[in-house]
Design a protein around this motif. Structure first.
Motif, mmCIF file in Angstrom:
data_model
loop_
_atom_site.group_PDB
_atom_site.id
_atom_site.type_symbol
_atom_site.label_atom_id
_atom_site.label_comp_id
_atom_site.label_asym_id
_atom_site.label_seq_id
_atom_site.Cartn_x
_atom_site.Cartn_y
_atom_site.Cartn_z
ATOM 1 N N TRP A 63 0.835 -1.201 0.000
ATOM 2 C CA TRP A 63 0.000 0.000 0.000
ATOM 3 C C TRP A 63 0.870 1.252 0.000
ATOM 4 N N GLU A 64 1.941 1.225 0.805
ATOM 5 C CA GLU A 64 2.836 2.380 0.843
ATOM 6 C C GLU A 64 3.504 2.606 -0.508
ATOM 7 N N ASN A 80 1.158 4.124 -3.050
ATOM 8 C CA ASN A 80 0.746 5.501 -2.808
ATOM 9 C C ASN A 80 1.914 6.457 -2.713
ATOM 10 N N ARG A 135 -0.781 14.219 -0.249
ATOM 11 C CA ARG A 135 -1.576 14.181 0.983
ATOM 12 C C ARG A 135 -2.045 12.755 1.214
ATOM 13 N N ARG A 136 -1.726 12.244 2.384
ATOM 14 C CA ARG A 136 -2.125 10.892 2.765
ATOM 15 C C ARG A 136 -2.687 10.926 4.178
ATOM 16 N N ALA A 137 -3.921 10.397 4.310
ATOM 17 C CA ALA A 137 -4.583 10.339 5.630
ATOM 18 C C ALA A 137 -4.641 11.717 6.281
ATOM 19 N N GLY A 138 -4.898 12.748 5.468
ATOM 20 C CA GLY A 138 -5.085 14.094 5.994
ATOM 21 C C GLY A 138 -3.816 14.855 6.274
ATOM 22 N N TYR A 153 3.058 14.584 2.940
ATOM 23 C CA TYR A 153 4.310 13.852 3.010
ATOM 24 C C TYR A 153 5.086 14.068 1.715
ATOM 25 N N ARG A 188 8.471 10.406 7.886
ATOM 26 C CA ARG A 188 7.133 10.608 8.441
ATOM 27 C C ARG A 188 7.186 11.225 9.832
#
Length: 288
Positions: free
Chosen positions: A169-170, A173, A208-211, A214, A219
């Protein structure tokens, strides 16, 4: 955010820098002095002295606070080493006697804390009724070994599948790719060693990932980056500064004068202390 007392005017700027970072970590964690004392081996009164510049915190206290707040331990210990040199230089005298006095005070406070915990533990044990030792099964045989092994293997396979899905998944994305490679929640522990060549400018892929924003290099949201700092956390901060419209003067992974000025402009806009240091509060703004 806590309302702190002003630090002594005579405090060396290197010691002041360390204390400010410790205050920010404490505020960011939401812990009171009493809660901080409960989670470390230092009393509430000791933390009050450390965080108000009355006494230089020992190295172990700085490390304990960093671990409780999940901050960059090596970075804070480096700040402590510089602050300790400045503190000792301003206080000449018999260091052995002074160290013995400080150590005695800390041991007394720790001993009182340990004694209280020991009394509470004894009282708790006294209230519990004695339990009989469990008897072996009537058949004289324990649980079959085969099912235990199969169960453990099933758990390991399931955990591996979860990790593989998360990594896929990482990668899909764009998180964790680029110069910084693998990123962890606390920084770039799994990333390759940071190296920089003069004139090199690292790429930025801000998403933008999970609001949160990055750039693919780190992180972290707790790393403390002051003038002269370097690494993938710095590359991440410079990418986000550029994305927010504050030119850091190049994405080279080193905090120089232009990066410090860009951070100060960002902090001024969002009414943060304009010290030019990227800390937890500044990370929040950068990742919006």
């Amino acid at each position: 955010m806590s309302r702190w007392k002003g630090l002594p005017a005579s405090l060396d700027h290197r010691v002041r820098h360390l204390v400010v970072q410790l205050r920010r970590l404490k505020d960011h964690s939401g812990l009171s002095l009493a809660a901080l004392a409960a989670r470390t081996s230092y009393s509430k009164s000791s933390w009050e002295r450390y965080l108000n510049g009355k006494k230089l915190p020992p190295r172990a206290a700085v490390e304990a606070l960093a671990r409780v707040c999940e901050a960059d331990v090596p970075r804070l210990l480096a700040l402590h080493e510089v602050a300790e040199q400045a503190w000792n230089a301003e206080r000449p005298g018999p260091p052995a006697e002074k160290a013995a006095t400080d150590e005695t005070a800390e041991k007394n406070e720790t001993a009182e804390k340990d004694e209280t915990a020991e009394k509470a533990e004894k009282a708790e044990k006294a209230e519990k009724p004695a339990t009989a030792t469990a008897a072996p099964p009537a058949s004289g045989r324990g649980m079959p070994f085969g099912p235990l092994v199969l169960g453990a293997l099933a758990v390991l396979v399931a955990a591996g599948a979860v990790l593989l899905v998360a990594r896929l998944w990482e990668d899909a994305n764009g998180i964790g790719r680029g110069a910084g490679a693998a990123m962890t929640a606390g920084g770039t522990d799994a990333a390759p060693a940071f190296t920089h060549r003069p004139g090199e400018d690292f790429g930025c892929r801000v998403q933008r990932r999970a609001g949160a924003l990055y750039a693919g290099h780190s992180r972290t949201d707790t790393a403390v980056l002051g003038s002269g700092a370097s690494g993938w956390d710095v590359v991440e901060a410079q990418c986000l500064l550029r994305h927010q419209g504050y030119d850091p003067g190049g994405v080279d992974g080193i905090v120089g004068g232009r990066t410090v000025r860009a951070v100060k402009r960002l902090q001024a806009r969002f009414k943060l202390p304009t010290d030019g240091i990227v800390g937890p509060d500044t990370w929040k703004v950068l990742r919006r």
